[in-house]
Write a protein that holds these residues in place. Structure first.
Motif, PDB file in Angstrom:
ATOM      1  N   GLU A  38      21.107  79.899  31.158  1.00  0.00           N
ATOM      2  CA  GLU A  38      20.611  80.370  32.444  1.00  0.00           C
ATOM      3  C   GLU A  38      21.727  81.018  33.254  1.00  0.00           C
ATOM      4  O   GLU A  38      21.531  82.068  33.881  1.00  0.00           O
ATOM      5  CB  GLU A  38      19.997  79.214  33.233  1.00  0.00           C
TER       6      GLU A  38
ATOM      7  N   THR B 199      14.051  87.516  26.102  1.00  0.00           N
ATOM      8  CA  THR B 199      13.724  86.144  25.726  1.00  0.00           C
ATOM      9  C   THR B 199      14.907  85.572  24.973  1.00  0.00           C
ATOM     10  O   THR B 199      15.373  86.174  23.995  1.00  0.00           O
ATOM     11  CB  THR B 199      12.469  86.098  24.842  1.00  0.00           C
TER      12      THR B 199
ATOM     13  N   ARG C 113      17.391  81.772  23.901  1.00  0.00           N
ATOM     14  CA  ARG C 113      17.766  80.347  23.965  1.00  0.00           C
ATOM     15  C   ARG C 113      19.155  80.214  23.380  1.00  0.00           C
ATOM     16  O   ARG C 113      19.421  80.724  22.286  1.00  0.00           O
ATOM     17  CB  ARG C 113      16.775  79.466  23.200  1.00  0.00           C
TER      18      ARG C 113
ATOM     19  N   TYR D   9      14.552  80.881  27.942  1.00  0.00           N
ATOM     20  CA  TYR D   9      14.184  81.606  29.154  1.00  0.00           C
ATOM     21  C   TYR D   9      13.614  82.983  28.785  1.00  0.00           C
ATOM     22  O   TYR D   9      13.953  83.567  27.760  1.00  0.00           O
ATOM     23  CB  TYR D   9      15.405  81.812  30.066  1.00  0.00           C
ATOM     24  N   ARG D  10      12.737  83.458  29.656  1.00  0.00           N
ATOM     25  CA  ARG D  10      12.259  84.834  29.547  1.00  0.00           C
ATOM     26  C   ARG D  10      12.387  85.470  30.932  1.00  0.00           C
ATOM     27  O   ARG D  10      11.901  84.920  31.925  1.00  0.00           O
ATOM     28  CB  ARG D  10      10.820  84.905  29.077  1.00  0.00           C
ATOM     29  N   THR D  11      13.058  86.599  30.972  1.00  0.00           N
ATOM     30  CA  THR D  11      13.203  87.334  32.229  1.00  0.00           C
ATOM     31  C   THR D  11      12.688  88.747  32.028  1.00  0.00           C
ATOM     32  O   THR D  11      12.864  89.346  30.959  1.00  0.00           O
ATOM     33  CB  THR D  11      14.677  87.393  32.678  1.00  0.00           C
TER      34      THR D  11
ATOM     35  N   PHE E 136      11.577  85.198  36.317  1.00  0.00           N
ATOM     36  CA  PHE E 136      12.382  84.228  35.555  1.00  0.00           C
ATOM     37  C   PHE E 136      11.467  83.087  35.138  1.00  0.00           C
ATOM     38  O   PHE E 136      10.826  82.437  35.986  1.00  0.00           O
ATOM     39  CB  PHE E 136      13.532  83.712  36.422  1.00  0.00           C
ATOM     40  N   GLU E 137      11.398  82.808  33.825  1.00  0.00           N
ATOM     41  CA  GLU E 137      10.457  81.815  33.296  1.00  0.00           C
ATOM     42  C   GLU E 137      11.179  80.927  32.291  1.00  0.00           C
ATOM     43  O   GLU E 137      11.923  81.407  31.427  1.00  0.00           O
ATOM     44  CB  GLU E 137       9.292  82.551  32.607  1.00  0.00           C
ATOM     45  N   GLU E 138      10.995  79.596  32.426  1.00  0.00           N
ATOM     46  CA  GLU E 138      11.554  78.652  31.461  1.00  0.00           C
ATOM     47  C   GLU E 138      10.605  78.495  30.279  1.00  0.00           C
ATOM     48  O   GLU E 138       9.381  78.480  30.447  1.00  0.00           O
ATOM     49  CB  GLU E 138      11.787  77.286  32.124  1.00  0.00           C
TER      50      GLU E 138
END
Length: 782
Positions: free
Chosen positions: A77, A123, A125, A133-135, A151-153
């Motif tokens: 992150e 995307t 890790r 994460y995907r941004t 921003f997505e976990e």
């Protein structure tokens, strides 16, 4: 009253300016993201201690989209927030990243992708974490300092690594085959498999790509280049190819990653770091080495269009010791005799002792013996050398008991042989100047030769006021037709009995003896006068005195006709017996430079890009493209294996490879055949013009020899008011043409439209008695 105003930035405009300086096309965007993927793989492989071949990079091209996926170390992150989406901050400036050998450290991040992308989704890790994460960001929504990136976990179901999905701008065009070719030149040597739409474009072998697989190894040697050391292994082909592989690099004794795979004649070197292609490495070399150089200190510029000056300078220090040791390895192998680059390097480095395997012709036969074997082969015998081509001298000295070593007429072999014989073996040379090897007595001459002798003396006395002339018939070496000298008032002319004009006159008088006087006058006027001109009295006081003596002297010579032989028997008999002396003049026939007409038609005009593609695609030496204020000697661009049909080459571009000249004019064919060797060596270039006249002057480097080329324009063409300048030497020497640059001020003089361009040309060599150092020599080869 003082006040403040806000600092404002238009986000769209800033992104457009900055991103297009980095990724100006989808191709460049893919290249840079593949490089980032490779860096991630390098870091993961270093952390896990696994071979790079176990990892993977995949590029998928869809309709308006591109994805780049890797199973590298991934991003946390903090890396996403603080490095990838923040311009100017790099997460690779760490000790672990440098140890892994990463390529990119500029910190441009995601920003530059928006030069060609409308939307970017990432995307990822990272290794050792369970959360991914995907941004996602859209170009139209980006605002500096605002939360405009989603921003997505994600959970651990996504694999370790990174996948980037780019949606291209509506006007961005992507050619799949072009992408493979473009990216392939940067990744083809990566040990990591890289696929573009399921096609492998990496993991190629350097030796196979350079073309030296299967070549014969002739030895290894350790090379020290300042603090850098490496092992060099040399290879040769059955022809005249030379290959080099460098490995086991160390810096101050500490092993470092690095390798080089090179071959002569390839022209350019691709700079790599950790096997990833960066940019051409512009270094000059006598062997014209090309290939790949994978060196850890090579650094690209931010735009990736070139390497930094500092890294080029550091790499350049490798090549002088590399070529020195390569020459040492080659010097003990028979290929040294046929490899021109080896011979050039030996001459340039003044290491004549390495020329032992260069062969030299012996006597007037076909025998060739290596220079290093001469003392053994001719043990107990004296030797002598000859660097000329006169067949009479060769025949004369080849028949002696002292073997004659015949020095080559081709450079650089000629210079090597001369140096080895004079400096190492101390072999004396026979004179390379005209020598009279035999003088004929009057009794050995034919009647026609005697008649011509009388006629020559008569013409020289009556028409040129030379009272005391002595004529000698002889054999003269080097093809010299005549020699002249004056001692006191007596002028002596020694004529070669084989001289073609003499033989022609003798042939004519056998059938038309009544024309002897006319033929003799023409012979003197056309062939002899230029050699005796300085002896002929002028129109001043000496000329009047000579005329007075001519009027006062007795008439002793008469017109000789075929019917007069009987009456002249006593006079001819006295001459043949040596009781009567006849003075005469000698001179070597001057091949005066004739005026030639040259014309260029539209079909003889070509473009530089088509005809000299290998020149403009090569790396640009640092000295190229710089104008000169004074004449500076520079090396020509040698393409002796290239045939150029065109007589005029043009370009619309400013090409630093060709010093930014946009037009090149072919010199005359006659000059090419007569003076080719002059243009193969470094020389300076000047040009002057006025009206219809354009004169080029080429001066050899420290040789005391210059050559002028005089152009006289025809028709309405004109060079305009008087002008002139020194030019950066950019002479192009092909196997059938010599082309010279035309400065911008003169290009209109040679532009071809519907009709041909016609002009007169003259040329000649100029010899200086006191050659001086005319300045430094600059290298204009690849």
């Amino acid at each position: 009253m003082s006040m403040s105003i806000p600092f404002q930035v238009e986000t769209d405009r800033v992104l457009e300016i900055l991103s297009k300086q980095i990724y100006d096309s989808p191709f460049a965007m893919v290249r840079e993201n593949v490089q980032n993927s490779y860096d991630a793989v390098l870091m993961r492989a270093d952390a896990e201690g696994k071979p790079l071949a176990e990892y993977l990079i995949e590029v998928k091209v869809g309709l308006g989209t591109i994805s780049i996926t890797d199973n590298g170390i991934g991003m946390s992150e903090s890396v996403l927030r603080d490095n990838f989406w923040r311009a100017g901050s790099s997460g690779k400036n760490t000790e672990s990243a440098r140890k892994a050998g990463v390529i990119g450290t500029f910190g441009i991040g995601a920003m530059a992708n928006f030069g060609v992308c409308a939307e970017l989704s990432v995307t990822t890790r990272t290794l050792g974490e369970e959360i991914g994460y995907r941004t996602t960001a859209q170009k139209s929504n980006l605002k500096i300092g605002q939360d405009c990136i989603s921003f997505e976990e994600l959970d651990s179901s996504i694999p370790v690594g990174t996948s980037i999905l780019a949606t291209l701008d509506g006007n961005a065009h992507l050619d799949l085959e072009g992408l493979k070719a473009y990216v392939g030149q940067f990744v083809k040597f990566l040990p990591v498999p890289v696929f573009i739409n399921d096609e492998l474009v990496s993991q190629q072998d350097q030796m196979a790509s350079i073309g030296i697989v299967g070549w014969q190894s002739i030895g290894k040697i350790k090379v020290q280049a300042d603090a850098l050391a490496f092992e060099l292994e040399a290879y040769i082909s059955s022809g005249v190819g030379v290959g080099v592989q460098c490995s086991d690099f160390s810096l101050d004794g500490t092993p470092i990653k690095g390798s080089m795979c090179l071959r002569n004649g390839m022209g350019s070197i691709m700079g790599l770091r950790s096997s990833f292609g960066l940019a051409p490495l512009p270094v000059g070399s006598t062997y014209q080495l090309g290939g790949v150089a994978d060196l850890p200190f090579l650094v690209p510029t931010a735009g990736r269009e070139a390497l930094t000056r500092e890294s080029i300078a550091e790499a350049s220090r490798i090549f002088a010791p590399l070529e020195r040791h390569l020459t040492e390895l080659l010097s003990v192998h028979p290929i040294a005799d046929s490899l021109v680059a080896f011979q050039q390097h030996v001459v340039a480095s003044n290491r004549t002792e390495l020329a032992k395997r260069i062969k030299i012709q012996v006597q007037d036969g076909e025998d060739q013996i290596e220079l290093g074997m001469l003392e053994t082969h001719f043990a107990g015998l004296e030797l002598q050398s000859y660097d000329g081509t006169d067949p009479d001298l060769i025949k004369m000295f080849s028949g002696s008991d002292i073997p004659l070593l015949r020095i080559s007429q081709s450079q650089p072999r000629r210079e090597l042989q001369r140096r080895y014989l004079s400096q190492i073996l101390k072999v004396p040379s026979i004179p390379n100047h005209a020598t009279v090897t035999k003088e004929y007595e009057p009794s050995e001459l034919t009647r026609d030769e005697v008649s011509l002798t009388f006629a020559l003396v008569k013409v020289l006395r009556n028409d040129y006021m030379l009272d005391d002339v002595k004529i000698i018939w002889a054999e003269i070496t080097h093809g010299v037709p005549l020699t002249t000298k004056i001692i006191g008032d007596q002028v002596t002319i020694t004529l070669s009995r084989k001289w073609a004009p003499l033989r022609a006159v003798l042939g004519h008088i056998q059938t038309s003896f009544e024309l002897l006087d006319s033929f003799t006058k023409d012979l003197v006027r056309v062939h002899i006068y230029s050699h005796i001109q300085s002896f002929v009295p002028s129109s001043q006081r000496s000329g009047l005195d000579a005329l007075q003596r001519s009027l006062e002297r007795k008439r002793e010579l008469y017109r000789l006709d075929r019917d007069d032989y009987g009456a002249l028997e006593p006079l001819i008999a006295d001459y043949l017996s040596g009781e009567v002396e006849i003075t005469q003049i000698l001179k070597a026939a001057v091949a005066a430079t004739a005026v030639q007409t040259q014309h260029v038609t539209l079909r003889q005009v070509g473009t530089v890009e088509e005809v000299l593609s290998d020149v403009i695609s090569a790396a640009v030496p640092p000295a190229m493209g710089q104008p000169v204020a004074v004449p500076v000697a520079g090396s020509p661009i040698l393409r002796v294996d290239t045939t150029i049909d065109e007589r005029l080459l043009t370009t619309d571009q400013e090409l630093p490879h060709l010093n930014n000249y946009k037009m090149f004019l072919a010199l005359s064919d006659r000059l090419f055949h007569q003076e080719l060797e002059f243009f193969k060596w470094p020389h300076s270039t000047q040009v002057a013009w006025a009206g219809r006249r354009i004169v080029y002057l080429f001066s050899g480097a420290n040789s005391g020899i210059s050559l002028y080329y005089d152009i006289e324009l025809r028709g309405l063409r004109s060079a305009g008011d008087a002008g002139g300048s020194a030019l950066t030497t950019t002479t192009i020497v092909a196997n059938n043409r010599i082309l010279i640059p035309v400065p911008a001020a003169l290009t209109d003089c040679f532009q071809v439209s519907d009709g041909p361009v016609e002009f007169y040309v003259r040329f000649d060599l100029l010899m200086h008695h006191d050659p001086v150092n005319r300045g430094p020599i600059i290298d204009s080869t690849d």
